[in-house]
Every structure is written in C-alpha cells, then in structure tokens.
Design an enzyme around this catalytic site. Structure first.
Site, PDB file in Angstrom:
ATOM      1  N   ASP A  24       0.879  -1.167   0.000  1.00 39.24           N
ATOM      2  CA  ASP A  24       0.000   0.000   0.000  1.00 39.24           C
ATOM      3  C   ASP A  24       0.917   1.217   0.000  1.00 39.24           C
ATOM      4  OD1 ASP A  24      -1.642   2.131   0.581  1.00 39.24           O
ATOM      5  OD2 ASP A  24      -2.349   1.343   2.505  1.00 39.24           O
ATOM      6  N   LYS A  86       3.114  11.298  -3.377  1.00 34.88           N
ATOM      7  CA  LYS A  86       2.097  10.567  -4.140  1.00 34.88           C
ATOM      8  C   LYS A  86       1.186  11.528  -4.903  1.00 34.88           C
ATOM      9  CE  LYS A  86      -1.465   7.017  -3.486  1.00 34.88           C
ATOM     10  NZ  LYS A  86      -2.090   6.132  -2.483  1.00 34.88           N
ATOM     11  N   GLU A 187      -7.151   0.670  -4.685  1.00 37.11           N
ATOM     12  CA  GLU A 187      -7.184   0.608  -3.221  1.00 37.11           C
ATOM     13  C   GLU A 187      -8.532   0.112  -2.687  1.00 37.11           C
ATOM     14  OE1 GLU A 187      -5.862   4.527  -2.138  1.00 37.11           O
ATOM     15  OE2 GLU A 187      -3.844   4.122  -2.874  1.00 37.11           O
ATOM     16  N   ASP A 209     -12.878   5.747   2.702  1.00 33.96           N
ATOM     17  CA  ASP A 209     -11.462   5.849   3.072  1.00 33.96           C
ATOM     18  C   ASP A 209     -11.147   7.262   3.551  1.00 33.96           C
ATOM     19  OD1 ASP A 209      -8.708   6.019   3.219  1.00 33.96           O
ATOM     20  OD2 ASP A 209      -8.324   5.095   1.273  1.00 33.96           O
TER      21      ASP A 209
HETATM   22  P1  ADP Z   1      -3.300   8.380   4.709  1.00 28.96           P
HETATM   23  O1  ADP Z   1      -4.303   7.543   3.995  1.00 28.96           O
HETATM   24  O2  ADP Z   1      -3.472   9.844   4.426  1.00 28.96           O
HETATM   25  O3  ADP Z   1      -1.914   7.907   4.487  1.00 28.96           O
HETATM   26  P2  ADP Z   1      -3.964   7.123   7.243  1.00 28.96           P
HETATM   27  O4  ADP Z   1      -4.987   6.238   6.706  1.00 28.96           O
HETATM   28  O5  ADP Z   1      -2.716   6.511   7.773  1.00 28.96           O
HETATM   29  O6  ADP Z   1      -3.582   8.306   6.288  1.00 28.96           O
HETATM   30  O7  ADP Z   1      -4.657   7.964   8.415  1.00 28.96           O
HETATM   31  C1  ADP Z   1      -3.972   8.912   9.158  1.00 28.96           C
HETATM   32  C2  ADP Z   1      -4.953   9.658  10.019  1.00 28.96           C
HETATM   33  O8  ADP Z   1      -5.628   8.750  10.911  1.00 28.96           O
HETATM   34  C3  ADP Z   1      -4.303  10.699  10.890  1.00 28.96           C
HETATM   35  O9  ADP Z   1      -5.055  11.901  10.848  1.00 28.96           O
HETATM   36  C4  ADP Z   1      -4.379  10.081  12.284  1.00 28.96           C
HETATM   37  O10 ADP Z   1      -4.443  11.052  13.314  1.00 28.96           O
HETATM   38  C5  ADP Z   1      -5.671   9.320  12.201  1.00 28.96           C
HETATM   39  N1  ADP Z   1      -5.745   8.286  13.237  1.00 28.96           N
HETATM   40  C6  ADP Z   1      -4.904   7.259  13.439  1.00 28.96           C
HETATM   41  N2  ADP Z   1      -5.292   6.543  14.518  1.00 28.96           N
HETATM   42  C7  ADP Z   1      -6.401   7.139  15.006  1.00 28.96           C
HETATM   43  C8  ADP Z   1      -7.262   6.884  16.112  1.00 28.96           C
HETATM   44  N3  ADP Z   1      -7.047   5.880  16.949  1.00 28.96           N
HETATM   45  N4  ADP Z   1      -8.311   7.714  16.293  1.00 28.96           N
HETATM   46  C9  ADP Z   1      -8.526   8.749  15.465  1.00 28.96           C
HETATM   47  N5  ADP Z   1      -7.758   9.045  14.422  1.00 28.96           N
HETATM   48  C10 ADP Z   1      -6.701   8.251  14.189  1.00 28.96           C
HETATM   49 MG    MG Z   2      -4.696   5.815   2.926  1.00 29.13          MG
END
Ligand code: ADP
Ligand code: MG
Length: 618
Positions: A24, A86, A187, A209
């Site tokens: 991913d 990206k 995805e 997502d």
């Molecule tokens: P991306 O798809 O942009 O790479 P992610 O899917 O990794 O991002 O998501 C990142 C986001 O998820 C961040 O804003 C982070 O603060 C939030 N996040 C991660 N864990 C938690 C949680 N336990 N509760 C709320 N938000 C969360």
């Molecule tokens: Mg993502």
C-alpha cells in the site's frame, strides 16, 4: 490489466511457495503485507513498526533516509524532506499547482510544462517517481529480510481515480526499485478483497477511506469475481488533519489565546492529534499546551468534527448518485484509513448507509492485506479454482476494415468479461468471403497496431456491395481469453477463432503503444480521413465502371461518356496522390457528373420490372 493465469489444480508444494507481497503506497504512510500460514499479515520493520511514513530525506553526502528517520528531519531541513509525493505522481506542474497541500509543501517544485513535475533537492532535481521508488525499495527490503528470500512479485495499490499517467508512474517507480509488479490494484478493491467480499457472487460495495489529508469514497460492483468501479468521489482536502485543526482552534478559542508562534502551533497540533486519537478509546482527555490544560469530552469532540463528517457524507451521496444506486442498494460498507477509528465517523456512516460498516480489520492495514492476498494468488500460491480479479482490458480490440483502418469493437479499459458485437458488410458486389483480421491497440491504422489473429468467413451469398450483414462478436471471458465469431445473418454461416490478447505483450509494450497513440493522435486522424476517402473513391469508381461497362454505351451519348470517364480518371488520380480533401472534392464531382446516368439506369430498371405485368399486380 489482463493477468496470466496458472493452470487449475497446479498448487505448488509448500516448499515451492513463491514470495509475493502487497504494497500500500500511501500518501502519508505505506505498508507491506504477505500471506503466511493462510492469512494475510503486514510486515514490521526491526523496531516493530508496521507503518512506514511515506517520507524520503535527501541528506548530505548522498545519504538517503526513508520513513521514521526521514520524518525526524522534517522540521530541520524541510526543503530536502519530501512528504506526500504521491500527490505529484504522473502529474505536471499545472496539474498540481492549485492544490492546497501542494502549495503548503515546503519543498520547491519545478514547472516542466507538460512533463511530470520535479522536486529540487540537494540530490538534484528529482521526479516523484524516483522518490517513490525509495519508499518501495525500503518496503521491498523489509519484505525480503523478514521472509528470507527474493520476492517473485508485488501487487501495488493505487487510488481508483488514478489515471493512466499516474498508474504508469507508480509502475515505473516499482521498476526503479527493482520490484516485479504483478499488477496494480485499486485501493478500494484491495480493501474489499481483504474482507473476502470477492468470494461473493454479486454485491455492491462502498469503500469509505478517510485518511490524514484525503477522503475517498468508491462504489464498487462485484459480479462473478470481477470488480467494477462504478464511481469514485471524495475530497482531496479532508481528513484527520482537519480534525486536528478543529480541535486546536477550539483550544485557542477556549483559552482566548491571541497568537502562537510556529513552534507552539506545531506543538498544539501534535497535542490535538494525540487527544483525538485517545478519544477514540476514552470518554474524555486532557489537552495541554505549556501550562494551559483543558478537558475535552468525546461529546464535545463530536460536535467539533460533525461539520467535517457532513462533508464526507455529502461526497458519499454524490458518489452513489454517480453510480446510479441508492444507499440501501449497498450490501457492504468497508472502512479504510486511520480516521475511520473515530467512533463518531463510524456512527454517522452506519446511520447514513443504514447498516454497520465493516471495521474488524485494522483500517490502516486493510488495503495492504487485500493486496497481499491478490499477490499470493497471482504467483500461484493459492488453488486454481479461486477466481482471479480481472478488471479491464488494457488495449482496445478491433478489426481491420477497408483501407487498413482499425475499427474498435471493445474499447480499452472495458471491464471483462464482456461481449460486444458489431455489423460489417461486404465491399464488392458478389463478394462471398471475408478475412477477419483481429487487432489490438489504440492507433487508427492497422499497421500501427498489434495483429492478433486472422481468419476467413466463407459462404456469404453473393449480393451487391454493402448489402450483406456480417455480425462480428468479440467476447472476452474472465480468463482474458478472446473469442471472435463472425456470422453472416441471412445464411447463418459462421466462423470463429480464439485468441489470447495478453500473451507476449509486456507492460512496456503496452506503455509504448499507448504513448505512441497519444503522440500520433493527430497524424492518425489525418491518415484515417485520407484512407476513408480513398476507400470511398475506390468503391465509387468500381461501381461506376461496372455500370459503364453494362449500360454506358446504351444510355449515354459519346460525349457524355467521355466527360464522365475524364472525371473518373481525375478521381482515380486523386485517389492515388491527393489529400483527403481533394479526393472528397473529386468524389463529389464524379457523383454529380454521373447523376444523369444514374437516373436513366433507374428508369430503365423500373421499366424492366414493370414490363409484362398487369397494373393490378403492382
Ligand atoms: P493516509 O491515507 O493519508 O496515508 P492514514 O490512513 O494513515 O492516512 O490515516 C492517518 C490519520 O488517521 C491521521 O489523521 C491520524 O491522526 C488518524 N488516526 C490514526 N489513529 C487514530 C485513532 N485511533 N483515532 C482517530 N484518528 C486516528
Ligand atoms: Mg490511505
């Protein structure tokens, strides 16, 4: 992309298992996963971290850091710390210049016109493809270290809305990283696969997502192992970061703080993020900056983020409308992205779709897990009776028509399996056979496409040119096997052939052919117009010559004959040497010049038909 498929029943012995992983490649974080002991799992680095921040740092002395290590440089040397590349993949400067996240990025972008944007760093001007390849390389190494061997292939996920250039850029990055890409997978499709939804017969799925900076919603339709993306939507500037900002603003307002320096702002945002994440499992949290501290309840937090969740729900509405579905048509809602851990997000999604979303799998990992399952299957580690996910054909399939032109029957990116039919006709009077030449490619001229197969259709009853109806059906099944059938409608005489279009065509071949087709789109258009006029001129000359031979002397005076012949002569000359426009002009001249002749022939044939018949028979 069509996939090659291993023989059914040829499951390799355990010791022959090939190493395959799913990657991913995310905007914020990336992951790698594999199938072990029958289940998909993400792989951790030596420190036990599964998520690799999608960050590359170009340091002194050609030093390159990736991930957590690179992230620690972010504040110290922002110009050489590349985040969120990206968003730049396969895009030109003008494509991205207006985007907020790009404007905010602290590194320098180069405007290279139509070409892909580059980033200026101390290591030189770098393409986002090169930067992404560092992330992929790092994940590939992690996988080889933890699996103890060389990778046979990888499946890399991309957003469903990625266009061809963005997908190609992703593949190129993998190539530079030395990885063998089995396929790119959307995805949302990967997320659905992780939940095993591909084992169902026919379902509509919404994938929600919500990540750090972006929100994507996709509506998928699964029919007998084939996923089709019905619509995509979202908001490229909506995510967990906005939750953090809302929380920080609340903190500033509550404490009547007038101003914060850069350092304090950063700290406050970090505190906000921690508080937000803690609130996903606790009823209330403390949030502090310096010596100021406040308590925030989940209830208060919900009120802060509700307007942001509203935005996401509105995007879902639009995506469903585009897919021409209603919310109760959706059988499953799959949750992806860290921000779907926020309980309020889950509540609101459940409420709007009228069903509980799938949240059992870690929303950070679900895409990588699905990619791993797909990779495992593609290298042949799973039994053959499981269906492969085939989505679309990579290049158009069509037939050669008169003048060496291609007529597309199934267009590129059509979801398979698919069957499409088109009618063709004969070119000459009395024609009883026809060669069906099956070609693949985007170009207008057959000589620029790939020839797949040729076969003959015989037994067409003799008719005037253009009267026969020959139905040619192209059928591509879920294995990617193409069958072409030609059938003359009045007699039912038929011939058929099977071809495998994906064979022997490498991805670079595909890329080359696509690139050529864009580069020469203009040339092709002109060439096509010319060929069309040439064909039309030929048909007119043939028909007219035949008529002249039969009735010319009887129906036209000598001077009329000479005049028409001169015009035909001129058309013949233009057909050989003229342009599309000049041929068209001469076709018109000959058409006009032969009107009188045509009228007389018409009268004669009516008279002939009427001769000897009583009036009441008519
Ligand atoms: P991306 O798809 O942009 O790479 P992610 O899917 O990794 O991002 O998501 C990142 C986001 O998820 C961040 O804003 C982070 O603060 C939030 N996040 C991660 N864990 C938690 C949680 N336990 N509760 C709320 N938000 C969360
Ligand atoms: Mg993502």
């Amino acid at each position: 992309m069509l996939m090659q498929i291993s023989e059914p029943g040829q499951t390799p012995e355990p010791h022959q298992r090939k190493l395959a992983v799913g990657i991913d490649l995310g905007t914020t974080n990336s992951l790698v996963a594999t199938v072990r002991n029958g289940s998909a799992q993400t792989l951790a680095d030596i420190d036990g971290n599964h998520l690799l921040p999608s960050v590359v740092y170009y340091g002194e002395n050609a030093r390159i850091d990736v991930g957590e290590q690179a992230l620690t440089q972010a504040s110290g040397d922002p110009r050489n710390t590349l985040l969120s590349v990206k968003r730049l993949m396969g895009r030109s400067y003008t494509d991205v210049a207006g985007e907020e996240s790009v404007i905010k990025s602290p590194y320098e972008l180069l405007d290279l016109g139509q070409d892909m944007v580059k980033v200026r760093t101390r290591a030189g001007d770098l393409s986002p493809v090169q930067v992404s390849s560092e992330i992929l390389k790092s994940l590939g190494q992690r996988a080889e270290e933890s699996l103890g061997g060389e990778l046979t292939g990888v499946v890399i996920t991309v957003p469903a809305y990625f266009d061809d250039a963005q997908r190609q850029a992703t593949k190129d990055a993998a190539k530079i990283a030395g990885l063998n890409v089995l396929r790119l997978l959307n995805e949302p499709t990967a997320a659905a696969v992780a939940y095993g939804l591909d084992q169902q017969d026919e379902v509509a799925i919404a994938v929600f997502d919500l990540g750090g900076g972006t929100f994507d919603v996709s509506v998928l339709q699964l029919t007998k192992g084939v996923f089709e993306v019905l619509s995509t939507g979202g908001d490229s500037a909506l995510g967990g970061d906005d939750f953090d900002h809302a929380l920080a603003q609340w903190f500033v307002a509550e404490n009547k703080i007038v101003s914060l320096d850069m350092f304090q702002q950063r700290n406050l945002l970090t505190a906000a993020r921690q508080a937000k994440e803690a609130l996903s499992s606790e009823a209330e949290v403390q949030i502090g900056l310096g010596d100021v501290s406040l308590t925030l309840s989940r209830h208060q937090f919900n009120d802060l983020v509700d307007p942001l969740i509203d935005k996401a729900i509105r995007a879902c509405k639009r995506a469903l409308r585009d897919a021409k579905l209603r919310n109760d048509d959706i059988h499953n809602v799959v949750m992806v992205g860290g921000s779907t851990r926020v309980p309020r997000v889950r509540e609101r999604v459940a409420e709007w779709f009228g069903r509980e979303p799938l949240v059992d799998l870690d929303p950070d990992k679900v895409v990588a897990l699905g990619a791993a399952l797909q990779a495992d299957q593609l290298v042949g580690n799973r039994s053959g009776d499981e269906m492969l996910l085939l989505d679309v054909i990579p290049l158009s399939l069509g037939l050669e028509t008169m003048g060496g032109l291609t007529e597309k029957v199934i267009h590129r990116n059509t979801t398979i399996p698919v069957a499409m039919a088109q009618e063709f006709t004969t070119f000459k009077d009395g024609q009883t056979g026809m060669t069906i030449h099956v070609v693949q490619g985007e170009r207008e001229l057959v000589e620029d496409c790939r020839s797949l197969a040729r076969f003959e259709l015989q037994g067409i009853p003799p008719m005037v040119a253009g009267a026969a109806r020959i139905k040619v059906t192209f059928q591509v099944d879920a294995d990617g096997l193409l069958r072409v059938r030609a059938r003359e409608e009045s007699t039912g005489s038929e011939s058929r052939i099977e071809v495998k279009p994906a064979y022997g065509l490498s991805d670079t071949d595909i890329a080359d052919m696509l690139q050529q087709s864009w580069a020469s789109a203009l040339d092709d258009k002109e060439a096509r117009a010319l060929r069309e006029q040439q064909v039309e001129a030929e048909a007119l000359l043939q028909a007219l010559s035949a008529a002249m031979l039969k009735d010319g002397e009887a129906m036209l005076s000598e001077s009329e004959q000479a005049e028409l012949l001169a015009k035909m002569e001129a058309l013949h000359h233009e057909r050989e040497q003229g342009t599309a426009a000049s041929i068209a002009r001469h076709i018109e001249i000959v058409g006009k010049g032969s009107e009188v002749f045509a009228e007389r022939r018409m009268d004669a044939s009516i008279n002939q038909a009427l001769a000897g018949r009583r009036v009441d028979e008519i």
